[in-house]
Design a protein around this motif. Structure first.
Motif, PDB file in Angstrom:
ATOM      1  N   GLU A  77       0.564  -1.232  -0.209  1.00  0.00           N
ATOM      2  CA  GLU A  77       0.258   0.202  -0.325  1.00  0.00           C
ATOM      3  C   GLU A  77       1.041   1.415  -0.053  1.00  0.00           C
ATOM      4  N   LYS A  78       2.213   1.263  -0.097  1.00  0.00           N
ATOM      5  CA  LYS A  78       2.870   2.288   0.568  1.00  0.00           C
ATOM      6  C   LYS A  78       3.238   2.913  -1.345  1.00  0.00           C
ATOM      7  N   LYS A  79       3.373   4.264  -1.409  1.00  0.00           N
ATOM      8  CA  LYS A  79       3.493   4.792  -2.475  1.00  0.00           C
ATOM      9  C   LYS A  79       4.427   3.943  -3.417  1.00  0.00           C
ATOM     10  N   ASN A  80       5.920   3.545  -2.596  1.00  0.00           N
ATOM     11  CA  ASN A  80       6.813   3.028  -3.093  1.00  0.00           C
ATOM     12  C   ASN A  80       7.397   1.986  -2.197  1.00  0.00           C
ATOM     13  N   GLY A  81       7.038   1.402  -2.451  1.00  0.00           N
ATOM     14  CA  GLY A  81       6.621  -0.327  -1.485  1.00  0.00           C
ATOM     15  C   GLY A  81       8.054   0.113  -1.188  1.00  0.00           C
ATOM     16  N   LEU A  82       9.086  -1.610  -1.558  1.00  0.00           N
ATOM     17  CA  LEU A  82      10.145  -1.225  -0.834  1.00  0.00           C
ATOM     18  C   LEU A  82      10.990  -0.904  -0.805  1.00  0.00           C
ATOM     19  N   GLY A  83      10.689   0.630  -1.128  1.00  0.00           N
ATOM     20  CA  GLY A  83      11.706   1.737  -1.243  1.00  0.00           C
ATOM     21  C   GLY A  83      11.272   2.925  -0.104  1.00  0.00           C
ATOM     22  N   ALA A  84       9.872   2.571   0.372  1.00  0.00           N
ATOM     23  CA  ALA A  84       9.122   3.620   1.009  1.00  0.00           C
ATOM     24  C   ALA A  84      10.004   4.029   2.288  1.00  0.00           C
ATOM     25  N   ARG A  85      10.568   5.158   2.856  1.00  0.00           N
ATOM     26  CA  ARG A  85      11.120   5.118   3.886  1.00  0.00           C
ATOM     27  C   ARG A  85      10.596   5.046   5.204  1.00  0.00           C
ATOM     28  N   ILE A  86      11.780   4.621   6.187  1.00  0.00           N
ATOM     29  CA  ILE A  86      10.838   4.154   7.702  1.00  0.00           C
ATOM     30  C   ILE A  86      12.261   5.488   8.366  1.00  0.00           C
ATOM     31  N   SER A  87      11.330   6.119   8.891  1.00  0.00           N
ATOM     32  CA  SER A  87      12.837   7.398  10.109  1.00  0.00           C
ATOM     33  C   SER A  87      12.519   6.146  11.316  1.00  0.00           C
ATOM     34  N   GLN A  88      13.792   7.394  11.899  1.00  0.00           N
ATOM     35  CA  GLN A  88      14.446   6.580  12.539  1.00  0.00           C
ATOM     36  C   GLN A  88      14.165   6.291  14.230  1.00  0.00           C
ATOM     37  N   GLY A  89      14.286   4.578  14.316  1.00  0.00           N
ATOM     38  CA  GLY A  89      13.016   3.886  15.276  1.00  0.00           C
ATOM     39  C   GLY A  89      12.027   3.587  14.970  1.00  0.00           C
ATOM     40  N   GLY A  90      12.043   3.747  13.715  1.00  0.00           N
ATOM     41  CA  GLY A  90      10.375   3.191  12.653  1.00  0.00           C
ATOM     42  C   GLY A  90       8.877   3.833  13.450  1.00  0.00           C
ATOM     43  N   THR A  91       9.362   5.528  13.593  1.00  0.00           N
ATOM     44  CA  THR A  91       8.604   5.816  14.165  1.00  0.00           C
ATOM     45  C   THR A  91       7.531   5.847  13.160  1.00  0.00           C
ATOM     46  N   ASN A  92       7.484   6.217  11.904  1.00  0.00           N
ATOM     47  CA  ASN A  92       6.671   6.336  10.991  1.00  0.00           C
ATOM     48  C   ASN A  92       5.392   5.025  10.577  1.00  0.00           C
ATOM     49  N   VAL A  93       5.842   4.216  11.726  1.00  0.00           N
ATOM     50  CA  VAL A  93       5.105   2.588  11.374  1.00  0.00           C
ATOM     51  C   VAL A  93       4.805   2.502  12.748  1.00  0.00           C
ATOM     52  N   SER A  94       3.714   1.115  12.956  1.00  0.00           N
ATOM     53  CA  SER A  94       2.638   1.177  13.875  1.00  0.00           C
ATOM     54  C   SER A  94       4.130   0.055  14.581  1.00  0.00           C
ATOM     55  N   GLY A  95       3.320  -0.232  15.886  1.00  0.00           N
ATOM     56  CA  GLY A  95       3.973  -1.036  16.852  1.00  0.00           C
ATOM     57  C   GLY A  95       4.074  -2.114  15.844  1.00  0.00           C
ATOM     58  N   GLY A  96       2.108  -2.558  15.889  1.00  0.00           N
ATOM     59  CA  GLY A  96       2.360  -3.817  14.856  1.00  0.00           C
ATOM     60  C   GLY A  96       3.038  -4.476  13.657  1.00  0.00           C
ATOM     61  N   GLN A  97       3.103  -3.001  13.016  1.00  0.00           N
ATOM     62  CA  GLN A  97       4.331  -2.868  11.821  1.00  0.00           C
ATOM     63  C   GLN A  97       5.283  -3.594  11.883  1.00  0.00           C
ATOM     64  N   ARG A  98       6.077  -2.106  12.622  1.00  0.00           N
ATOM     65  CA  ARG A  98       7.695  -2.982  12.939  1.00  0.00           C
ATOM     66  C   ARG A  98       7.836  -3.847  13.418  1.00  0.00           C
ATOM     67  N   GLN A  99       6.341  -4.776  14.065  1.00  0.00           N
ATOM     68  CA  GLN A  99       6.850  -6.238  14.640  1.00  0.00           C
ATOM     69  C   GLN A  99       7.289  -6.994  13.209  1.00  0.00           C
ATOM     70  N   ARG A 100       6.173  -6.707  12.701  1.00  0.00           N
ATOM     71  CA  ARG A 100       6.074  -7.594  11.151  1.00  0.00           C
ATOM     72  C   ARG A 100       7.483  -7.460  10.425  1.00  0.00           C
ATOM     73  N   LEU A 101       7.713  -6.389  10.174  1.00  0.00           N
ATOM     74  CA  LEU A 101       8.718  -5.812   9.463  1.00  0.00           C
ATOM     75  C   LEU A 101      10.160  -6.723  10.523  1.00  0.00           C
ATOM     76  N   CYS A 102      10.446  -6.663  11.587  1.00  0.00           N
ATOM     77  CA  CYS A 102      11.574  -7.317  11.846  1.00  0.00           C
ATOM     78  C   CYS A 102      11.428  -8.612  12.289  1.00  0.00           C
ATOM     79  N   ILE A 103      10.279  -8.911  12.371  1.00  0.00           N
ATOM     80  CA  ILE A 103       9.907 -10.605  12.114  1.00  0.00           C
ATOM     81  C   ILE A 103      10.269 -10.753  10.131  1.00  0.00           C
ATOM     82  N   ALA A 104       9.953 -10.061   9.914  1.00  0.00           N
ATOM     83  CA  ALA A 104      10.640 -10.600   7.979  1.00  0.00           C
ATOM     84  C   ALA A 104      11.522 -10.844   8.091  1.00  0.00           C
TER      85      ALA A 104
END
Ligand code: DGT
Ligand code: MG
Length: 242
Positions: free
Chosen positions: A129-156
């Motif tokens: 759903e992100k415009k840039n897909g894998l190229g979408a930017r994450i801010s320091q500490g992952g503050t622009n994604v939710s806690g659950g999304q952060r967990q899922r990215l770390c699992i991935a």
């Protein structure tokens, strides 16, 4: 011998540097490929500390932690990193793209492998759903994604490294029950031959574990399957009822 991912803690006692009393006492267990071992216990029981000894974030003061029969302090850190993936309790994302965050530690993965890992981790749709897909930017500490999304990215990220041993430290707690269940079903396929150690809060996350270790105040007070512990462990019953 084949490097299959057998984990053994042998009479492990651990205290944090400078601390007087140990946070883990006389911990022994073995986790074999194909098995899921769950660790449960109240806050401060020592679950995170226990996991931290395998990737050598700390070393025990007594006893040994072995990976495929070799004490981990005799192994190269790079070798441990290759075989063991820890998904930490506080998932860490750094400033950069989603792709950078997923490749962390394994640059040769293909885009397809990144998407496969995201699919298993239930993170595919929000990245798509992100415009840039894998190229979408994450801010320091992952503050622009939710806690659950952060967990899922770390699992991935852990899945991308294709380790022999997975350590999940409370990695499913920020997910709703349905996502947690879907994720664990998908994980089962991927981790079939791997060794999986899961720290969990939610009983439903661990009922199918081959063995559950009940940790209390740095000690394994009971161990067994969910059904066995319901019969035999007052500490486990308390956790189930809470
Ligand atoms: P949780 O995550 O709240 O469910 O708790 P656990 O079971 O993961 O507990 P853990 O291993 O984080 O903490 C066990 C004990 O060790 C607790 O008394 C706090 C202490 N502790 C944890 N991390 C550190 C540390 O970095 N330094 C020192 N000195 N003590 C620590
Ligand atoms: Mg913890």
């Amino acid at each position: 011998a084949a490097l299959t991912g057998v984990v053994e803690y042998r009479n492990v006692t651990f205290a944090y540097p400078g601390a007087e009393s140990p946070v883990l006492s006389n911990i022994s267990f073995t986790a074999r490929p194909g098995q899921t071992i769950a660790i449960i216990g109240s806050t401060g029981a020592g679950k995170t500390s226990l996991l931290s000894l395998l990737p050598r974030l700390y070393d025990p003061v007594e006893g040994q932690v072995l990976l495929d029969g070799v004490p981990v302090d005799k192994l190269d850190r790079a070798e441990i990193t290759k075989r063991v993936a820890l998904v930490p309790q506080r998932p860490y994302l750094f400033s950069g793209t989603i792709e950078h965050n997923l490749r962390f530690g394994k640059t040769e993965a293909t885009d397809q492998e990144l998407w496969d890992a995201l699919r298993v981790a239930q993170g595919e749709s929000f990245v798509r759903e992100k415009k840039n897909g894998l190229g979408a930017r994450i801010s320091q500490g992952g503050t622009n994604v939710s806690g659950g999304q952060r967990q899922r990215l770390c699992i991935a990220r852990a899945l991308v490294t294709k380790p022999r041993v997975y350590l999940f430290d409370d990695s499913f707690s920020a997910l709703d029950v349905a996502t947690d269940a879907r994720l664990r079903t998908a994980l089962k396929g991927i981790t079939r031959d791997a060794t999986v150690i899961i720290v969990a809060q939610r009983i439903s996350t661990i009922t199918e574990a081959d063995q559950i270790l009940v940790l209390d105040n740095g000690r394994i007070v009971d161990r067994g399957t969910h059904e066995e512990l319901l019969e035999t462990s007052p500490t486990y019953q308390e956790i189930v009822e809470s």
